[in-house]
Design an enzyme around this catalytic site. Structure first.
Site, PDB file in Angstrom:
ATOM      1  N   LYS A  73       0.840  -1.215   0.000  1.00  0.00           N
ATOM      2  CA  LYS A  73       0.000   0.000   0.000  1.00  0.00           C
ATOM      3  C   LYS A  73       0.870   1.260   0.000  1.00  0.00           C
ATOM      4  O   LYS A  73       0.663   2.181  -0.787  1.00  0.00           O
ATOM      5  CB  LYS A  73      -0.934   0.030   1.228  1.00  0.00           C
ATOM      6  CG  LYS A  73      -1.884  -1.153   1.321  1.00  0.00           C
ATOM      7  CD  LYS A  73      -2.795  -1.046   2.514  1.00  0.00           C
ATOM      8  CE  LYS A  73      -2.104  -1.097   3.868  1.00  0.00           C
ATOM      9  NZ  LYS A  73      -1.413  -2.373   4.163  1.00  0.00           N
ATOM     10  N   ARG A 123      11.740  -5.673   4.971  1.00  0.00           N
ATOM     11  CA  ARG A 123      11.472  -4.237   4.765  1.00  0.00           C
ATOM     12  C   ARG A 123      12.425  -3.354   5.569  1.00  0.00           C
ATOM     13  O   ARG A 123      12.763  -3.636   6.716  1.00  0.00           O
ATOM     14  CB  ARG A 123      10.038  -3.910   5.176  1.00  0.00           C
ATOM     15  CG  ARG A 123       9.803  -2.396   5.158  1.00  0.00           C
ATOM     16  CD  ARG A 123       8.368  -2.011   5.200  1.00  0.00           C
ATOM     17  NE  ARG A 123       7.653  -2.543   6.333  1.00  0.00           N
ATOM     18  CZ  ARG A 123       6.335  -2.454   6.458  1.00  0.00           C
ATOM     19  NH1 ARG A 123       5.618  -1.864   5.526  1.00  0.00           N
ATOM     20  NH2 ARG A 123       5.731  -2.960   7.516  1.00  0.00           N
TER      21      ARG A 123
HETATM   22  P1  AP5 Z   1       0.648   0.640   8.546  1.00  0.00           P
HETATM   23  O1  AP5 Z   1       1.942   1.332   8.567  1.00  0.00           O
HETATM   24  O2  AP5 Z   1      -0.401   1.106   7.636  1.00  0.00           O
HETATM   25  O3  AP5 Z   1       0.943  -0.913   8.346  1.00  0.00           O
HETATM   26  P2  AP5 Z   1       0.176  -2.040   7.519  1.00  0.00           P
HETATM   27  O4  AP5 Z   1      -1.205  -1.800   7.079  1.00  0.00           O
HETATM   28  O5  AP5 Z   1       0.397  -3.257   8.335  1.00  0.00           O
HETATM   29  O6  AP5 Z   1       0.900  -2.012   6.168  1.00  0.00           O
HETATM   30  P3  AP5 Z   1       2.411  -1.952   5.997  1.00  0.00           P
HETATM   31  O7  AP5 Z   1       2.916  -0.545   6.125  1.00  0.00           O
HETATM   32  O8  AP5 Z   1       3.082  -2.992   6.854  1.00  0.00           O
HETATM   33  O9  AP5 Z   1       2.572  -2.501   4.501  1.00  0.00           O
HETATM   34  P4  AP5 Z   1       2.212  -1.852   3.119  1.00  0.00           P
HETATM   35  O10 AP5 Z   1       1.002  -2.535   2.563  1.00  0.00           O
HETATM   36  O11 AP5 Z   1       2.203  -0.355   3.174  1.00  0.00           O
HETATM   37  O12 AP5 Z   1       3.449  -2.396   2.294  1.00  0.00           O
HETATM   38  P5  AP5 Z   1       4.807  -1.647   1.862  1.00  0.00           P
HETATM   39  O13 AP5 Z   1       4.522  -0.770   0.695  1.00  0.00           O
HETATM   40  O14 AP5 Z   1       5.513  -1.072   3.032  1.00  0.00           O
HETATM   41  O15 AP5 Z   1       0.037   0.617  10.008  1.00  0.00           O
HETATM   42  C1  AP5 Z   1       0.848   0.254  11.111  1.00  0.00           C
HETATM   43  C2  AP5 Z   1       0.023   0.249  12.377  1.00  0.00           C
HETATM   44  O16 AP5 Z   1      -0.555   1.564  12.588  1.00  0.00           O
HETATM   45  C3  AP5 Z   1      -1.193  -0.684  12.369  1.00  0.00           C
HETATM   46  O17 AP5 Z   1      -0.838  -2.019  12.720  1.00  0.00           O
HETATM   47  C4  AP5 Z   1      -2.058  -0.021  13.451  1.00  0.00           C
HETATM   48  O18 AP5 Z   1      -1.551  -0.287  14.726  1.00  0.00           O
HETATM   49  C5  AP5 Z   1      -1.851   1.464  13.162  1.00  0.00           C
HETATM   50  N1  AP5 Z   1      -2.842   1.971  12.192  1.00  0.00           N
HETATM   51  C6  AP5 Z   1      -2.595   2.328  10.905  1.00  0.00           C
HETATM   52  N2  AP5 Z   1      -3.749   2.735  10.318  1.00  0.00           N
HETATM   53  C7  AP5 Z   1      -4.717   2.630  11.264  1.00  0.00           C
HETATM   54  C8  AP5 Z   1      -6.131   2.864  11.248  1.00  0.00           C
HETATM   55  N3  AP5 Z   1      -6.771   3.308  10.154  1.00  0.00           N
HETATM   56  N4  AP5 Z   1      -6.805   2.644  12.394  1.00  0.00           N
HETATM   57  C9  AP5 Z   1      -6.182   2.227  13.524  1.00  0.00           C
HETATM   58  N5  AP5 Z   1      -4.852   1.940  13.595  1.00  0.00           N
HETATM   59  C10 AP5 Z   1      -4.131   2.157  12.468  1.00  0.00           C
HETATM   60  O19 AP5 Z   1       5.624  -2.915   1.318  1.00  0.00           O
HETATM   61  C11 AP5 Z   1       6.106  -3.884   2.227  1.00  0.00           C
HETATM   62  C12 AP5 Z   1       7.501  -4.355   1.769  1.00  0.00           C
HETATM   63  O20 AP5 Z   1       7.382  -5.035   0.517  1.00  0.00           O
HETATM   64  C13 AP5 Z   1       8.491  -3.211   1.527  1.00  0.00           C
HETATM   65  O21 AP5 Z   1       9.756  -3.676   1.910  1.00  0.00           O
HETATM   66  C14 AP5 Z   1       8.443  -2.978   0.002  1.00  0.00           C
HETATM   67  O22 AP5 Z   1       9.681  -2.478  -0.498  1.00  0.00           O
HETATM   68  C15 AP5 Z   1       8.160  -4.382  -0.502  1.00  0.00           C
HETATM   69  N6  AP5 Z   1       7.295  -4.406  -1.691  1.00  0.00           N
HETATM   70  C16 AP5 Z   1       6.218  -3.618  -1.954  1.00  0.00           C
HETATM   71  N7  AP5 Z   1       5.653  -3.960  -3.121  1.00  0.00           N
HETATM   72  C17 AP5 Z   1       6.385  -5.011  -3.598  1.00  0.00           C
HETATM   73  C18 AP5 Z   1       6.288  -5.817  -4.771  1.00  0.00           C
HETATM   74  N8  AP5 Z   1       5.331  -5.625  -5.678  1.00  0.00           N
HETATM   75  N9  AP5 Z   1       7.194  -6.819  -4.922  1.00  0.00           N
HETATM   76  C19 AP5 Z   1       8.178  -7.030  -3.991  1.00  0.00           C
HETATM   77  N10 AP5 Z   1       8.323  -6.283  -2.873  1.00  0.00           N
HETATM   78  C20 AP5 Z   1       7.433  -5.283  -2.679  1.00  0.00           C
END
Ligand code: AP5
Length: 224
Positions: A13, A127
């Site tokens: 995301k 990551r």
């Molecule tokens: P948040 O930071 O939003 O974490 P998440 O939803 O768990 O999502 P991530 O940031 O872990 O992953 P992402 O989907 O953004 O993937 P990314 O692009 O980094 O939230 C963290 C915490 O905050 C929650 O647990 C909660 O506690 C709180 N929170 C947040 N929003 C909230 C809400 N609305 N209400 C209440 N609490 C809330 O990619 C991941 C990795 O994969 C990276 O290393 C990237 O380089 C790699 N990657 C990405 N795409 C690819 C691809 N196509 N191929 C290979 N590698 C890839």
């Protein structure tokens, strides 16, 4: 244009919202990143949010809705956004809809990024996140040019506290129990589009662009 990105932890995301924001000239509003900035700044909201984030639980509504509403609706001249990770439960979706109704506005499209559990764990385990600008890298799939240093701003890269296996499992449970019902509502409301997130970053990006372009014709084309 108002776009939501929703999907399990690690689906990409943040990575896609950053690129889509540049492509369509929209601010990228990440709920998780805004909360991490509040923690870093040691605000009251940040102090309250920290234990929830560290344990992979949702931060209470009154904190997250306030932060996201301010960014979505109270910034002068702001007329659209890519919201990443919000809304994450039915209550947040209802509150968002109330704010939109007050202004006679609507969400144009919600993109669900789909990814299976094995890939999620692999992505989150490698990551690295920039301590200054929040940009995400991956040790294998998307390494920075210089190890440990952000390409965009030169900040140092760190591993997030919540990227350990136990907390990843907890975040996945929260996603299934709290966020999947939101996806069903988005579908009922006719604004949901699904994108397979299992390909390379640029492949997923192209698919997401096509989804947005099928509703609009508005690429700004600002690349990194
Ligand atoms: P948040 O930071 O939003 O974490 P998440 O939803 O768990 O999502 P991530 O940031 O872990 O992953 P992402 O989907 O953004 O993937 P990314 O692009 O980094 O939230 C963290 C915490 O905050 C929650 O647990 C909660 O506690 C709180 N929170 C947040 N929003 C909230 C809400 N609305 N209400 C209440 N609490 C809330 O990619 C991941 C990795 O994969 C990276 O290393 C990237 O380089 C790699 N990657 C990405 N795409 C690819 C691809 N196509 N191929 C290979 N590698 C890839």
């Amino acid at each position: 244009m108002k776009v939501l990105l929703i999907g399990p932890p690690g689906a990409g995301k943040g990575t896609q919202a950053h690129k889509l924001g540049k492509e369509f000239d929209l601010p990228h509003l990440s709920a998780g990143q805004l909360l991490r900035e509040a923690i870093e700044a040691e605000t009251e909201a940040g102090k309250r949010a920290r234990p929830y984030i560290d344990n992979g639980q949702l931060v209470p509504e009154e904190i997250v809705v306030k932060i996201m509403s301010r960014e979505m609706f109270d910034r002068p001249g702001r007329d659209g956004f890519i919201a990443d990770g919000f809304p994450r439960n039915i209550d947040q979706y209802e509150q968002l809809n109330r704010e939109l109704d007050k202004r006679d506005e609507k969400i144009d499209v919600a993109i669900q990024l789909d990814l299976d559990e094995e890939d999620i764990v692999e992505r989150l385990s490698g990551r690295m996140t920039c301590s200054e600008c929040g940009r995400n890298y991956h040790v294998e799939f998307y390494p920075p040019e210089t190890e440990g240093v952000c390409d965009a701003c030169g900040g140092s890269l760190y591993e997030r506290n919540d990227d350990n296996l136990k907390t990843i499992k907890q975040r996945l449970n929260v996603y299934r129990n709290e966020s999947v019902p939101v996806i069903k509502e988005l579908e009922k409301d006719g604004i949901l589009e699904r994108v397979d997130a299992s390909g390379r970053i640029d492949e997923v990006f192209e698919k997401a662009c096509e989804v947005i372009e099928s509703r609009f014709h508005a690429r700004a084309g600002n690349h990194d």
